[in-house]
Design a protein around this motif. Structure first.
Motif, PDB file in Angstrom:
ATOM      1  N   ARG A 104       1.461  20.852   4.760  1.00  0.00           N
ATOM      2  CA  ARG A 104       2.101  19.977   6.036  1.00  0.00           C
ATOM      3  C   ARG A 104       1.731  18.246   5.401  1.00  0.00           C
ATOM      4  NH1 ARG A 104       1.327  20.125  11.315  1.00  0.00           N
ATOM      5  NH2 ARG A 104       0.273  17.631  12.324  1.00  0.00           N
ATOM      6  N   GLU A 105       3.165  18.099   5.410  1.00  0.00           N
ATOM      7  CA  GLU A 105       3.695  16.858   5.198  1.00  0.00           C
ATOM      8  C   GLU A 105       2.945  15.653   6.482  1.00  0.00           C
ATOM      9  OE1 GLU A 105       4.883  15.162   2.588  1.00  0.00           O
ATOM     10  OE2 GLU A 105       4.862  17.652   1.573  1.00  0.00           O
ATOM     11  N   TYR A 106       2.544  14.036   5.622  1.00  0.00           N
ATOM     12  CA  TYR A 106       1.958  13.833   6.926  1.00  0.00           C
ATOM     13  C   TYR A 106       2.560  12.431   6.621  1.00  0.00           C
ATOM     14  CZ  TYR A 106      -2.339  12.217   4.763  1.00  0.00           C
ATOM     15  OH  TYR A 106      -3.132  12.053   3.754  1.00  0.00           O
ATOM     16  N   ASP A 107       2.614  11.225   7.849  1.00  0.00           N
ATOM     17  CA  ASP A 107       2.440   9.534   7.559  1.00  0.00           C
ATOM     18  C   ASP A 107       1.272   8.926   7.237  1.00  0.00           C
ATOM     19  OD1 ASP A 107       4.718   7.411   7.674  1.00  0.00           O
ATOM     20  OD2 ASP A 107       3.581   6.683   9.200  1.00  0.00           O
ATOM     21  N   ILE A 108       1.163   8.370   5.769  1.00  0.00           N
ATOM     22  CA  ILE A 108       0.132   6.891   6.228  1.00  0.00           C
ATOM     23  C   ILE A 108       0.962   5.529   6.201  1.00  0.00           C
ATOM     24  CG2 ILE A 108      -1.849   6.632   5.291  1.00  0.00           C
ATOM     25  CD1 ILE A 108      -1.675   9.583   3.714  1.00  0.00           C
ATOM     26  N   PRO A 109       0.630   5.119   7.470  1.00  0.00           N
ATOM     27  CA  PRO A 109       1.029   3.530   7.581  1.00  0.00           C
ATOM     28  C   PRO A 109      -0.341   3.309   6.849  1.00  0.00           C
ATOM     29  CG  PRO A 109       0.348   4.819  10.064  1.00  0.00           C
ATOM     30  CD  PRO A 109      -0.056   5.780   8.839  1.00  0.00           C
ATOM     31  N   LEU A 110      -0.459   1.457   7.056  1.00  0.00           N
ATOM     32  CA  LEU A 110      -0.914   0.647   6.474  1.00  0.00           C
ATOM     33  C   LEU A 110      -0.447  -0.473   6.503  1.00  0.00           C
ATOM     34  CD1 LEU A 110      -0.130  -1.266   2.929  1.00  0.00           C
ATOM     35  CD2 LEU A 110      -1.738   1.544   2.537  1.00  0.00           C
ATOM     36  N   TYR A 111      -1.447  -1.559   7.137  1.00  0.00           N
ATOM     37  CA  TYR A 111      -0.959  -3.342   6.603  1.00  0.00           C
ATOM     38  C   TYR A 111      -1.367  -4.156   5.674  1.00  0.00           C
ATOM     39  CZ  TYR A 111       1.023  -2.753  11.872  1.00  0.00           C
ATOM     40  OH  TYR A 111       1.687  -2.158  13.002  1.00  0.00           O
ATOM     41  N   PRO A 112      -0.602  -4.153   4.031  1.00  0.00           N
ATOM     42  CA  PRO A 112      -0.907  -4.428   3.577  1.00  0.00           C
ATOM     43  C   PRO A 112      -1.359  -5.598   3.283  1.00  0.00           C
ATOM     44  CG  PRO A 112       1.274  -4.833   3.363  1.00  0.00           C
ATOM     45  CD  PRO A 112       1.249  -3.786   4.576  1.00  0.00           C
ATOM     46  N   ASP A 113      -1.308  -6.476   4.723  1.00  0.00           N
ATOM     47  CA  ASP A 113      -1.569  -8.317   4.275  1.00  0.00           C
ATOM     48  C   ASP A 113      -2.538  -8.316   5.029  1.00  0.00           C
ATOM     49  OD1 ASP A 113       0.249  -8.930   2.250  1.00  0.00           O
ATOM     50  OD2 ASP A 113       2.057  -8.983   4.852  1.00  0.00           O
ATOM     51  N   THR A 114      -3.324  -7.083   5.316  1.00  0.00           N
ATOM     52  CA  THR A 114      -4.383  -7.318   6.002  1.00  0.00           C
ATOM     53  C   THR A 114      -5.847  -7.082   5.418  1.00  0.00           C
ATOM     54  OG1 THR A 114      -4.501  -5.464   6.697  1.00  0.00           O
ATOM     55  CG2 THR A 114      -3.808  -6.845   8.439  1.00  0.00           C
ATOM     56  N   PRO A 144     -10.325  -6.797   6.202  1.00  0.00           N
ATOM     57  CA  PRO A 144     -10.030  -5.612   5.334  1.00  0.00           C
ATOM     58  C   PRO A 144      -8.646  -5.065   5.517  1.00  0.00           C
ATOM     59  CG  PRO A 144     -11.510  -5.415   7.477  1.00  0.00           C
ATOM     60  CD  PRO A 144     -11.670  -6.837   7.055  1.00  0.00           C
ATOM     61  N   LEU A 145      -8.427  -3.796   4.883  1.00  0.00           N
ATOM     62  CA  LEU A 145      -7.043  -2.850   4.757  1.00  0.00           C
ATOM     63  C   LEU A 145      -7.458  -2.417   5.939  1.00  0.00           C
ATOM     64  CD1 LEU A 145      -4.628  -2.422   3.175  1.00  0.00           C
ATOM     65  CD2 LEU A 145      -5.163  -0.256   2.826  1.00  0.00           C
ATOM     66  N   ILE A 146      -6.388  -2.481   6.424  1.00  0.00           N
ATOM     67  CA  ILE A 146      -5.819  -1.766   7.910  1.00  0.00           C
ATOM     68  C   ILE A 146      -5.157  -0.698   7.991  1.00  0.00           C
ATOM     69  CG2 ILE A 146      -5.346  -1.283  10.368  1.00  0.00           C
ATOM     70  CD1 ILE A 146      -6.301  -4.213  10.985  1.00  0.00           C
ATOM     71  N   TRP A 147      -5.396   0.986   7.611  1.00  0.00           N
ATOM     72  CA  TRP A 147      -4.592   1.817   7.123  1.00  0.00           C
ATOM     73  C   TRP A 147      -4.802   3.073   8.172  1.00  0.00           C
ATOM     74  CZ3 TRP A 147      -6.366   6.423   4.724  1.00  0.00           C
ATOM     75  CH2 TRP A 147      -7.107   6.483   4.824  1.00  0.00           C
ATOM     76  N   GLY A 148      -3.689   4.143   8.047  1.00  0.00           N
ATOM     77  CA  GLY A 148      -4.440   5.340   8.695  1.00  0.00           C
ATOM     78  C   GLY A 148      -4.580   5.376  10.487  1.00  0.00           C
ATOM     79  N   MET A 149      -5.347   6.549  11.198  1.00  0.00           N
ATOM     80  CA  MET A 149      -4.668   5.968  12.588  1.00  0.00           C
ATOM     81  C   MET A 149      -4.972   4.933  13.484  1.00  0.00           C
ATOM     82  SD  MET A 149      -4.279   8.120  14.876  1.00  0.00           S
ATOM     83  CE  MET A 149      -4.728   9.512  14.207  1.00  0.00           C
TER      84      MET A 149
END
Length: 207
Positions: free
Chosen positions: A171-181, A183-188
């Motif tokens: 099952r493919e899924y997308d992992i978004p993240l904001y690299p300039d944050t 701590p890192l904000i990512w995932g859900m």
């Protein structure tokens, strides 16, 4: 044991066991206004939690029996941030986003008023804010992830075609993240923010 066709017909006419519905979740995106600028409140999840300790999150959790998604989002926010009923003013529904497993997550935005930094240490390690303007000018990066439906180790691989090399479902899924944050904000959390920004800029909320 011997079955006749009538036995099978009778058995299948009985109501089957109810399908176990995957528990859905609801998330609240809290906005705080300071001197005319809007900020989003984030939580760092308590390190003692079994699920995703230390991750950056928005208030939210599972929808309980008999609750609407909005009721669940508001309840979770009050519990995690130790809020009074009047401190949250609903701005609207952001949309429905999907977790990696396909779980539906209902998301809402609300103004958070008269907030003094309170939170429940059992669920939250700390809170912090970032300006909404940052997310309007910094878009999320997207990475591909996958789940493989692979059996546990004592599965009889030697009895299936291909053995351990059998092409199990992926099952493919997308992992978004904001690299300039930091701590890192990512995932859900990043997925909810990405959905929110798209709504603000005139796009549609994805499933």
């Amino acid at each position: 044991m011997h079955f006749h066709l009538n036995d099978i017909r009778s058995a299948l006419q009985r109501s089957p066991a109810p399908h176990k519905k995957e528990r859905e979740a609801a998330v609240l995106l809290p906005l705080i206004e300071r001197k005319g600028e809007l900020f989003i409140l984030f939580e760092r999840r308590a390190l003692s939690l079994r699920h995703q300790p230390g991750d950056i999150a928005l208030p939210g959790g599972g929808i309980e029996e008999g609750e609407t998604p909005l009721e669940a989002a508001l309840r979770e926010a009050r519990e995690e941030l130790l809020l009074e009923n009047g401190q949250l003013s609903l701005l609207g529904e952001v949309g429905i986003v999907s977790g990696p497993s396909g779980q539906k997550v209902y998301t809402f935005a609300a103004e958070l008023k008269d907030y003094c930094g309170s939170f429940s240490p059992a669920e939250v390690d700390r809170v912090f804010t970032l300006p909404l303007s940052f997310f309007l000018t910094h878009r999320a990066e997207h990475y591909k992830g996958s789940f493989v439906a692979r059996p546990i180790e004592n599965f009889p691989y030697d009895r299936i075609e291909g053995g351990r090399n059998y092409p199990f479902a992926v099952r493919e899924y997308d992992i978004p993240l904001y690299p300039d944050t930091e701590p890192l904000i990512w995932g859900m959390t990043a997925r909810v923010l990405d959905c929110f920004v798209k709504r603000l800029l005139g796009g549609s909320a994805p499933l």
